[in-house]
Each structure stands twice: as C-alpha cells, then as structure tokens.
Design an enzyme around this catalytic site. Structure first.
Site, mmCIF file in Angstrom:
data_model
loop_
_atom_site.group_PDB
_atom_site.id
_atom_site.type_symbol
_atom_site.label_atom_id
_atom_site.label_comp_id
_atom_site.label_asym_id
_atom_site.label_seq_id
_atom_site.Cartn_x
_atom_site.Cartn_y
_atom_site.Cartn_z
ATOM 1 N N TYR A 1 -2.128 -7.641 -12.130
ATOM 2 C CA TYR A 1 -0.776 -7.261 -12.581
ATOM 3 C C TYR A 1 -0.038 -8.475 -13.139
ATOM 4 C CZ TYR A 1 -1.886 -3.546 -9.237
ATOM 5 O OH TYR A 1 -2.506 -2.542 -8.536
ATOM 6 N N TYR B 1 1.440 6.543 -6.344
ATOM 7 C CA TYR B 1 0.451 5.515 -6.670
ATOM 8 C C TYR B 1 -0.856 5.852 -5.963
ATOM 9 C CZ TYR B 1 -2.212 1.293 -7.122
ATOM 10 O OH TYR B 1 -3.231 0.410 -7.401
ATOM 11 N N ASP C 1 -3.221 11.274 0.258
ATOM 12 C CA ASP C 1 -3.665 9.891 0.128
ATOM 13 C C ASP C 1 -2.933 9.080 1.200
ATOM 14 O OD1 ASP C 1 -4.136 7.268 -0.528
ATOM 15 O OD2 ASP C 1 -3.685 7.480 -2.663
ATOM 16 N N LYS D 1 -7.103 0.431 3.025
ATOM 17 C CA LYS D 1 -6.130 -0.576 3.449
ATOM 18 C C LYS D 1 -6.328 -1.071 4.894
ATOM 19 C CE LYS D 1 -3.654 -1.141 -0.334
ATOM 20 N NZ LYS D 1 -3.060 -0.049 -1.054
HETATM 21 C C1 LIG Z 1 -3.577 0.613 -2.380
HETATM 22 C C2 LIG Z 1 -3.580 2.073 -2.604
HETATM 23 C C3 LIG Z 1 -4.583 2.700 -3.370
HETATM 24 C C4 LIG Z 1 -5.668 1.925 -4.084
HETATM 25 O O1 LIG Z 1 -6.504 1.234 -3.223
HETATM 26 P P1 LIG Z 1 -7.409 0.027 -3.794
HETATM 27 O O2 LIG Z 1 -8.208 -0.405 -2.621
HETATM 28 O O3 LIG Z 1 -6.454 -1.008 -4.285
HETATM 29 O O4 LIG Z 1 -8.244 0.586 -4.885
HETATM 30 C C5 LIG Z 1 -4.543 4.073 -3.500
HETATM 31 N N1 LIG Z 1 -3.575 4.805 -2.907
HETATM 32 C C6 LIG Z 1 -2.608 4.244 -2.156
HETATM 33 C C7 LIG Z 1 -1.585 5.120 -1.518
HETATM 34 C C8 LIG Z 1 -2.561 2.862 -2.003
HETATM 35 O O5 LIG Z 1 -1.580 2.302 -1.277
#
Ligand SMILES: *Cc1c(COP(=O)(O)O)cnc(C)c1O
Length: 422
Positions: A19, A147, A241, A270
């Site tokens: 970024y 996101y 997600d 994460k």
């Molecule tokens: C960080 C994140 C992603 C992407 O994960 P990466 O390991 O960076 O590919 C997808 N969805 C959410 C909600 C996130 O916080």
C-alpha cells in the site's frame, strides 16, 4: 541522525512495499526484535505496539508456548505436501476448530492467507449451486466499507473505492454492493436489493460486527440476523469473514456468537496462529460439504495451495488454541476494553473528533479529517508508540496480554496527538 543498518538501505532499492507510493513514502522503520507488546528498532528505541501486527499477535510477541511448539515441529517435520498426505498438527487443528465453532461448521479447508481463504469460500459458494443443478448464481452481495483481501476476486467484494472497482473496471466481476443498514428503512432497502438480485446471487459476504480495514465501522448483531433470514428466504449462502473478528477480538470467541447465527461458511486467519506464521481456514457447514459429496469426481472442490495446512503453522495454531483454552483471554479482553474506553473516552470532547467507539479489544477515534497522514503517523512515533491510522480513523487493536501501563501509554499518546490537532 543515527546510523541505519546497511541491509535497510540496500534492500530499499529492491523491496516493493505494501500500500505504498514508493516515490514519496517515508522509509519504513527497521525492527530488529519483538517481545511482549514491544517493537525494538535498530537504533535501540522501543515502541509500545498498539496494533499487534495487523491484529495477529493476540497473545503478545514471542509467546514461549507458541515458540516451543513451533521449534518442536520444526525439528520433527517442517512441512509436507497435503495432496495424498496428512499429519497430526492439521488433523488436531481441524478437530479443534470444528469443536470451537458453533453449529455444524465442521468441514475445514486450510490455506495460507486470509485472501485465499475468502477466495476458497467464494469458490465453494459458486460450486455449491452448480453441484446442486441451480444455474445462474454467479454473483455476490457485498458491502460498502467491507474488506476481504487484495487478490482480484476478493477485491470485487471489498468497498468499491478501496477495492479500486473503477480503476479495474472491465477486469473484475461486478458484484452487487449494498449498504449495511443503520435503521429500519435502510434494512428494507437492503432486503429489496437482495430480492431483486436473488436469482443471480450465490452468497452474501460480510465481516460480522466490525468492518475492519475499511474503517473499523461497527454494526449491530440484528443486522447479521436479518442477513441470515434473507439468505435463507432466497436460497443464498451466508459467508462470514471472521479473519479480523475471530479469536476473541470483539469480546466473544467469534463475532457470530453475539448475533446467535451460524453462517454457511466462515473464514479465519490473522490471530489463528497468534501472529507467528501464515495460515487461514475456510470452514463450511455440513449441507455445503454435502453438495460436493458425490461419486462424480467433477463435483469435487478443486483447490490445493502448495503450502496448505503448513505443519509449522498448524502447530502454532494448536499452541495458540491451548492459550485460549485457559480462558484467561476473556478477562484480558474485558480489561483491555475497559482501558480503551477510559483512555480514549476523553477524546469525545475534543474538537475535530467525530466519534469514539470501543468493542472488545478494539478502540477507535474517528477524526473529521486528516490533511497530512504521514505527519499524523509521525506524531505517534514521537510518543514512543506504534499506531498507524487508516485515513482519518485512529485505532488501537493491542494484544490481549498488554499491561495496564502499556495500554495507558497507548491511549495517552492518542489523546495527546488528537488534542494538539484540535
Ligand atoms: C486481513 C483480512 C483479510 C485478508 O487477509 P490476508 O491474510 O491479508 O490475505 C480478509 N478479510 C479480513 C476481514 C481481513 O481483516
């Protein structure tokens, strides 16, 4: 001016950073060591970390229990391909995740990054309908402010601006983008949008309770219950997600628990390995898995990343789950939450502050505007803390294990930086 390490200057000519407008960005800070909730820089400075490395290091850095598990696994077997082979760390992890998740979220597909797990969830949803002979369900409903990753398919379900939908127009699938409703009228509008597109929608994709990278925007559990209802009424799958919200960040192990709903597919990453190694999971309910269960080889889920179910990463995840099993995290998150509320609350009265909000171990101070983001980021360094605002959103997502003293340093820095701007 302190001497910078030689590798920093040499590598700068070759590393393309995330970024980042490479021409104008300030050089990145060289970190040489981490411990607890601290980053140690090459010049010896120590920063209190307010972000836990994009929310991953929930138990703090260098946790001895995770380190020992990874070391032991490294000596036994770092990694083997998952095609045709299996191993204890992955089997134990899948069993534990299925047990930890509500309902019949029992079928665990392990990958290496969050984005890839969302791609897999999207592929599962599309093929779910194809395998059941339902045609034309080729699009997704996603939300402004959302996101879900940086790969091309996940970009299509991100916020249209952040996901660069116009820049990449013609390349990416155009999804149906809605607004997460804040009132009854907006909810009716969303339901109408879904009804109008139901025949072509495979699934709804949403981050439960908190839209993270899109601006730390919170919504009520009611909205998730409404989405579950509409999805059921119209034969759509619901993909939650939980890559940001999973593993205690919002105060419950998973955000979905606060809404009392079970999605058809959930994605995790994460904090899954406690911030040590890359690993993710797309986990499906029984009826989704059963749509792929067939004598027809063509009905199988065709996916298999090289490093999927990485043994070291699975060992780290199992060790992280051991730490969660002690239950201490509940008290820690409640303590951090109270500290964030007490420490950030006074910002509400400061000029230029639009909103202060706290949920679990997430604290947010939303500013009216930020003219110079680099200067704002620099101001936090002056206070000895690592805080990196997303646009006009200043946020803290510290490790659950942060001491009261370090937490006070973080919130004090936010108050000081925000108040001089007023
Ligand atoms: C960080 C994140 C992603 C992407 O994960 P990466 O390991 O960076 O590919 C997808 N969805 C959410 C909600 C996130 O916080």
């Amino acid at each position: 001016m302190t001497q910078q390490p030689d590798w920093l200057e040499q590598g700068r000519a070759h590393l393309w950073r995330p970024y980042c407008q490479m021409k104008t960005a300030k050089p990145a800070l060289p970190v040489v060591r981490t411990h607890g909730t601290r980053l140690v820089l090459a010049d010896g400075r120590e920063l209190v970390d307010g972000l836990a490395s994009w929310w991953t290091a929930c138990h703090g850095y260098n946790h001895p229990h995770i380190a020992a598990a990874v070391r032991k696994q490294l000596e036994t077997m770092p990694h083997v391909m998952f095609g045709g082979l299996s191993h204890e760390p992955a089997n134990r992890l899948a069993t534990r995740l299925a047990k930890l998740l509500p309902g019949d979220l029992d079928h665990v597909f392990l990958a290496e990054s969050g984005s890839v797990s969302v791609e897999i969830a999207m592929k599962m949803a599309l093929q779910f309908h194809i395998n059941r002979g339902v045609k034309g369900k080729t699009r997704f409903l996603a939300f402004r402010g959302g996101y879900h990753g940086d790969t091309l398919a996940t970009m299509t379900v991100c916020d249209p601006d952040e996901g660069m939908h116009s820049l990449f127009a013609g390349v990416m699938t155009e999804q149906v983008i809605g607004d997460l409703p804040r009132d009854v009228a907006a909810e009716a509008a969303l339901v109408a949008l879904i009804e109008a597109h139901a025949h072509e929608l495979a699934a709804i994709v949403v981050e439960p309770l908190v839209q993270g990278a899109g601006g730390m925007l919170f919504h009520a559990p009611d909205i998730l219950r409404a989405l579950r209802r509409v999805a059921d009424d119209h034969g759509l799958l619901l993909i939650l997600d939980e890559i940001f919200t999973g593993f205690g960040r919002t105060g419950t192990m998973f955000a979905m628990e606060q809404a009392g709903i079970v999605p058809d597919i959930v994605t995790l990453s994460k904090a899954l390995t406690g911030g040590t190694l890359p690993l993710s999971a797309a986990i499906a309910r029984r009826h989704v898995f059963e749509a792929f269960w067939s004598d027809d080889a063509g009905a199988a889920l065709m996916h298999g990343p090289t490093y999927m179910a990485h043994a070291l990463a699975c060992a780290a995840a199992n060790a992280s789950l051991d730490l969660f099993e002690t239950g201490q995290w509940r008290a820690d998150v409640a303590r951090v939450s109270a500290g964030l509320e007490a420490g950030l609350g006074p910002c509400r009265a400061m000029p230029g502050v639009v909103d202060v909000r706290v949920l679990g171990a997430i604290g947010v101070v939303e500013l009216e505007r930020v003219d110079d983001l680099e200067a704002l980021r620099g101001a936090f360094l002056e206070h000895g803390v690592w805080v990196r605002p997303l646009g006009r959103v200043v946020y803290l997502t510290p490790a659950f294990t942060i001491t009261d003293e370090d937490l006070a340093t973080l919130t004090g820095a936010v108050r000081a930086v925000v108040s001089v701007r007023g």
